[in-house]
Design an enzyme around this catalytic site. Structure first.
Site, PDB file in Angstrom:
ATOM      1  CB  CYS A  29      -0.911  -0.042   1.234  1.00 47.70           C
ATOM      2  SG  CYS A  29      -1.761   1.501   1.615  1.00 47.70           S
ATOM      3  CB  CYS A  32       0.372   1.635   4.110  1.00 45.64           C
ATOM      4  SG  CYS A  32      -1.369   1.207   4.047  1.00 45.64           S
TER       5      CYS A  32
END
Length: 105
Positions: A29, A32
């Site tokens: 991600c 992230c």
């Protein structure tokens, strides 16, 4: 304060006492990976909360399902073991620290 890493088997040991922020994330991600250093920076600026990272992967599906994690990064705030609030998306360090102040009140 140091960041702790949790999984399905250990998460409950970290959220039982005081204020705990749990960052649900995944290595694949992009947002992230951008948020990770911000979360770590905030953890170094306060001792008023515990900071826990929880990587969502094949072996750790129970906890994200339990808390209804649908988007990452998601940060869940626990106070003495009770989920009190969840926020999704990238936040800056000041926002995280202000959130902890709100949770203390």
């Amino acid at each position: 304060m140091a960041i702790t890493h949790a999984n399905d088997a250990t998460i409950d040991t970290f959220i039982g006492d005081g204020i705990t922020l749990v960052d649900f994330w995944a290595s694949w991600c992009g947002p992230c990976r951008m948020f990770g250093p911000i979360f770590e920076s905030a953890s170094e600026k306060t001792s008023d909360a515990k900071f826990v990272k929880f990587e969502i992967d094949e072996a750790n599906r129970r906890t994200p399902a339990k808390y209804g994690i649908r988007s990452i990064p998601s940060v869940l705030a626990f106070k003495n073991g009770e989920l009190v609030e969840a926020r999704t998306g990238v936040m800056d360090s000041d926002t995280l620290l202000a959130w902890i102040e709100e949770l203390k009140g």
